[in-house]
Design a protein around this motif. Structure first.
Motif, mmCIF file in Angstrom:
data_model
loop_
_atom_site.group_PDB
_atom_site.id
_atom_site.type_symbol
_atom_site.label_atom_id
_atom_site.label_comp_id
_atom_site.label_asym_id
_atom_site.label_seq_id
_atom_site.Cartn_x
_atom_site.Cartn_y
_atom_site.Cartn_z
ATOM 1 N N GLN A 118 0.806 -1.194 0.000
ATOM 2 C CA GLN A 118 0.000 0.000 0.000
ATOM 3 C C GLN A 118 0.851 1.261 0.000
ATOM 4 O O GLN A 118 0.436 2.272 -0.526
ATOM 5 N N ALA A 119 2.009 1.201 0.580
ATOM 6 C CA ALA A 119 2.880 2.369 0.588
ATOM 7 C C ALA A 119 3.294 2.736 -0.828
ATOM 8 O O ALA A 119 3.418 3.918 -1.157
ATOM 9 N N ALA A 120 3.463 1.716 -1.663
ATOM 10 C CA ALA A 120 3.846 1.993 -3.047
ATOM 11 C C ALA A 120 2.737 2.737 -3.771
ATOM 12 O O ALA A 120 2.997 3.658 -4.530
ATOM 13 N N SER A 121 1.494 2.352 -3.547
ATOM 14 C CA SER A 121 0.398 3.045 -4.231
ATOM 15 C C SER A 121 0.247 4.468 -3.696
ATOM 16 O O SER A 121 -0.086 5.378 -4.432
ATOM 17 N N GLY A 122 0.491 4.660 -2.405
ATOM 18 C CA GLY A 122 0.461 6.015 -1.846
ATOM 19 C C GLY A 122 1.543 6.882 -2.447
ATOM 20 O O GLY A 122 1.342 8.060 -2.714
ATOM 21 N N GLY A 123 2.708 6.281 -2.682
ATOM 22 C CA GLY A 123 3.802 7.011 -3.316
ATOM 23 C C GLY A 123 3.471 7.392 -4.741
ATOM 24 O O GLY A 123 3.832 8.473 -5.203
ATOM 25 N N GLN A 124 2.752 6.496 -5.441
ATOM 26 C CA GLN A 124 2.350 6.806 -6.808
ATOM 27 C C GLN A 124 1.366 7.967 -6.833
ATOM 28 O O GLN A 124 1.435 8.832 -7.704
ATOM 29 N N TRP A 125 0.434 7.989 -5.867
ATOM 30 C CA TRP A 125 -0.511 9.100 -5.802
ATOM 31 C C TRP A 125 0.206 10.411 -5.491
ATOM 32 O O TRP A 125 -0.118 11.449 -6.061
ATOM 33 N N ALA A 126 1.167 10.343 -4.596
ATOM 34 C CA ALA A 126 1.921 11.553 -4.259
ATOM 35 C C ALA A 126 2.702 12.054 -5.466
ATOM 36 O O ALA A 126 2.714 13.255 -5.756
ATOM 37 N N LEU A 127 3.353 11.126 -6.180
ATOM 38 C CA LEU A 127 4.105 11.511 -7.366
ATOM 39 C C LEU A 127 3.177 12.085 -8.433
ATOM 40 O O LEU A 127 3.491 13.090 -9.071
ATOM 41 N N SER A 128 2.009 11.463 -8.606
ATOM 42 C CA SER A 128 1.034 11.968 -9.575
ATOM 43 C C SER A 128 0.558 13.364 -9.187
ATOM 44 O O SER A 128 0.405 14.245 -10.044
ATOM 45 N N ALA A 129 0.318 13.581 -7.902
ATOM 46 C CA ALA A 129 -0.129 14.896 -7.440
ATOM 47 C C ALA A 129 0.939 15.955 -7.670
ATOM 48 O O ALA A 129 0.638 17.067 -8.121
ATOM 49 N N VAL A 130 2.187 15.618 -7.392
ATOM 50 C CA VAL A 130 3.285 16.566 -7.609
ATOM 51 C C VAL A 130 3.414 16.885 -9.090
ATOM 52 O O VAL A 130 3.580 18.046 -9.488
ATOM 53 N N ALA A 131 3.340 15.855 -9.941
ATOM 54 C CA ALA A 131 3.434 16.076 -11.388
ATOM 55 C C ALA A 131 2.281 16.954 -11.869
ATOM 56 O O ALA A 131 2.474 17.880 -12.662
ATOM 57 N N PHE A 132 1.060 16.674 -11.377
ATOM 58 C CA PHE A 132 -0.098 17.476 -11.763
ATOM 59 C C PHE A 132 0.100 18.932 -11.345
ATOM 60 O O PHE A 132 -0.147 19.853 -12.128
ATOM 61 N N LEU A 133 0.534 19.162 -10.107
ATOM 62 C CA LEU A 133 0.728 20.531 -9.634
ATOM 63 C C LEU A 133 1.814 21.253 -10.426
ATOM 64 O O LEU A 133 1.691 22.458 -10.703
ATOM 65 N N ALA A 134 2.875 20.544 -10.802
ATOM 66 C CA ALA A 134 3.933 21.172 -11.591
ATOM 67 C C ALA A 134 3.408 21.606 -12.953
ATOM 68 O O ALA A 134 3.673 22.731 -13.412
ATOM 69 N N VAL A 135 2.646 20.727 -13.599
ATOM 70 C CA VAL A 135 2.091 21.067 -14.912
ATOM 71 C C VAL A 135 1.047 22.178 -14.775
ATOM 72 O O VAL A 135 1.022 23.118 -15.585
ATOM 73 N N ALA A 136 0.213 22.110 -13.758
ATOM 74 C CA ALA A 136 -0.806 23.145 -13.546
ATOM 75 C C ALA A 136 -0.145 24.497 -13.285
ATOM 76 O O ALA A 136 -0.588 25.525 -13.811
ATOM 77 N N ARG A 137 0.911 24.502 -12.493
ATOM 78 C CA ARG A 137 1.618 25.754 -12.217
ATOM 79 C C ARG A 137 2.163 26.363 -13.499
ATOM 80 O O ARG A 137 2.059 27.569 -13.733
ATOM 81 N N GLU A 138 2.754 25.524 -14.356
ATOM 82 C CA GLU A 138 3.274 26.024 -15.630
ATOM 83 C C GLU A 138 2.144 26.590 -16.482
ATOM 84 O O GLU A 138 2.310 27.604 -17.154
#
Length: 174
Positions: A1-21
């Motif tokens: 489950q920690a791996a899936s949580g890490g994937q969600w965190a990475l996805s959220a960071v990627a989304f925020l980076a693209v949204a910020r741009e």
């Protein structure tokens, strides 16, 4: 489950980076479109954006499908030059906007040209702001040049390995 949580965190960071741009792009183009006075100005803005998309698509295809390697050092060096010039132009435009809003005084300079697309306006205030930004850019460029010169002077002689050997060495290290 920690791996899936890490994937969600990475996805959220990627989304925020693209949204910020995306938000930065919007914040950049709102004043650009606002400054456009004629339909031809709007057309030129859209053509410029289309040209940028075409160039980026060509670069993507060249890198992704043909394995073209961009020379990163010259690429970033030239991008630094372009961004430095853009900073100087934007400083002049920003000072002019502050003058239009009556935040800065307007002291005309006789005989100085007005070239709006360069952010060059014939007032003491706009020229001083651009001179300060130019001084900062030149100072940083000199510092970077000295830093890279010192690094090259202290570095050992270049190796005689080929690009293939370097790629193989990187691959084996991973």
């Amino acid at each position: 489950q920690a791996a899936s949580g890490g994937q969600w965190a990475l996805s959220a960071v990627a989304f925020l980076a693209v949204a910020r741009e995306g938000f930065e792009t919007i914040l950049f183009f709102v004043p650009v479109f606002g400054a456009a006075r004629t339909p031809m100005d709007h057309l030129l803005i859209w053509l410029g954006m289309a040209a940028a998309v075409v160039v980026l698509a060509i670069l993507f295809v060249a890198v992704r499908y043909f394995g073209v390697r961009l020379p990163m050092r010259p690429f970033f060096r030239w991008m630094s030059v372009v961004l430095s010039v853009l900073a100087i132009i934007m400083a002049g435009g920003a000072a002019k906007e502050l003058q239009d809003a009556m935040v800065l005084d307007v002291t005309p300079v006789a005989g100085a040209p007005q070239i709006e697309w360069l952010g060059l306006y014939p007032t003491v205030e706009t020229l001083v702001v651009q001179a300060v930004v130019t001084l900062i850019v030149v100072t940083l460029a000199i510092a970077q040049f000295r830093k890279s010169s010192n690094r090259q002077a202290g570095s050992p002689k270049p190796s005689t390995t080929t690009h293939e050997e370097e790629a193989h060495e990187r691959a084996t290290q991973q």
